[in-house]
Design an enzyme around this catalytic site. Structure first.
Site, mmCIF file in Angstrom:
data_model
loop_
_atom_site.group_PDB
_atom_site.id
_atom_site.type_symbol
_atom_site.label_atom_id
_atom_site.label_comp_id
_atom_site.label_asym_id
_atom_site.label_seq_id
_atom_site.Cartn_x
_atom_site.Cartn_y
_atom_site.Cartn_z
ATOM 1 C CB SER A 116 -0.959 -0.035 1.201
ATOM 2 O OG SER A 116 -1.965 0.950 1.073
ATOM 3 C CD GLU A 212 -2.865 -2.933 -3.842
ATOM 4 O OE1 GLU A 212 -4.068 -3.011 -3.518
ATOM 5 O OE2 GLU A 212 -2.023 -2.345 -3.146
ATOM 6 C CG HIS A 277 -5.431 -2.541 -0.041
ATOM 7 N ND1 HIS A 277 -4.528 -2.143 -1.003
ATOM 8 C CD2 HIS A 277 -5.185 -1.780 1.050
ATOM 9 C CE1 HIS A 277 -3.771 -1.169 -0.513
ATOM 10 N NE2 HIS A 277 -4.144 -0.936 0.725
#
Length: 307
Positions: A116, A212, A277
């Site tokens: 992330s 992502e 995620h």
């Protein structure tokens, strides 16, 4: 794009430092994550400021200087074999320029794990240190603490990386074909906002791009991808592998955006490769040569992620 240097795999008893370069960390989840690591016969050590909270900016785990100092101290400690992020959130962009990259390079290679917001750090470790890094679960993340699949895949990557050289998609090909390249990528929004800043690559040419994101509705995913297209960052990319798009709107609305923005690249694009995620997120290495087969839905590493 060349393969990067692979750090050594971990062995029982290895010391791992847990740092918080981004958002604030929940203490009970941190302790649960440390317990998981101890259960793997590792020696986890929490950095001094890992539970700090910035007095004025509640989205940060302590001051920029303290977060950077924790990361640098852990990396430069010869007793530490791996550095794991405690969580994502936001904040890595604020510390990456505060790190002494010459000192960190001199400290030698070791394992780095995070995802992330840590995308910023993955780029910097590739550019400044030339190291393979692991895009995987964070030590105080809900998925890592509670999900056996996420735990098992990270553990295998750390201790026996030759056993997890192939990732298989649960979806289909957005664009067919096969390609070879060196893996890179991470969170789409971080790659787009980081483009043109220090410690980032000029583009994805020759790479297999793993993408992502979370919490970005389809029009914002469109915005980030369009940004990368317009700046030429995607020119020459060999192939694209897509992970999870949690809370990015109904997938039936997002999928056409991905197909529209990526389909024109003329390269294979595979979806739903199980990283990012999502529940039971897999660990993927950046900086390793690999083969992408969009028709078979597989990404196969040329070599184990760690030496």
């Amino acid at each position: 794009m060349k393969d990067l240097r692979r750090p050594a795999r971990l062995a029982p008893g290895a010391r791992v430092a847990v740092v918080a370069p981004s958002g604030p960390v929940a203490e009970e989840r941190l302790q649960a994550g440390l317990d998981v690591l101890r259960g793997w016969d590792l020696d986890p050590v929490a950095a001094p400021h890992v539970l700090d909270r910035h007095r004025e900016l509640g989205h940060l785990a302590g001051t920029d200087a303290d977060r950077a100092a924790d990361l640098q101290r852990a990396w430069c400690d010869p007793a530490v074999d791996a550095v794991l992020c405690a969580r994502g959130g936001y904040g890595a962009q604020r510390v990456v320029d505060l790190l002494d990259w010459d000192a960190m390079r001199a400290a030698g290679p070791k394992v780095f794990v995070g995802f992330s917001d840590a995308t910023t750090l993955h780029e910097a470790f590739a550019v400044r240190l030339g190291l393979v890094t692991l895009y995987g679960p964070v030590a105080a993340g809900v998925d890592f603490v509670k999900n056996a699949r996420a735990q098992d895949h990270l553990k295998a990557t750390l201790f026996a990386p030759e056993t997890v050289r192939t990732l298989t998609s649960s979806g289909t090909a957005l664009a067919p074909g096969r390609a070879r390249g060196v893996t890179l990528g991470g969170c789409l929004a971080l790659l787009a906002t980081g483009h043109g800043t220090p410690h980032t690559r000029p583009g994805a040419r020759g790479g297999l791009l793993l993408l992502e994101d979370v919490g970005e509705p389809p029009y914002r995913v469109d915005r980030w991808l369009t940004q990368l297209l317009r700046t030429g960052w995607l020119d020459g990319v060999a192939g694209v592998a897509l992970g999870s798009w949690d809370r990015c709107g109904p997938y039936e609305e997002l999928r056409p955006v991905l197909a529209d923005r990526l389909g024109g690249l003329g390269v294979p694009v595979v979806e739903e490769l199980g990283f990012g995620h999502c529940e039971g997120a897999l660990t993927v290495p950046f900086g390793v040569g690999a083969a992408l087969d969009a028709d078979a839905g597989t990404l196969t590493l040329d070599a184990p992620a760690l030496a």
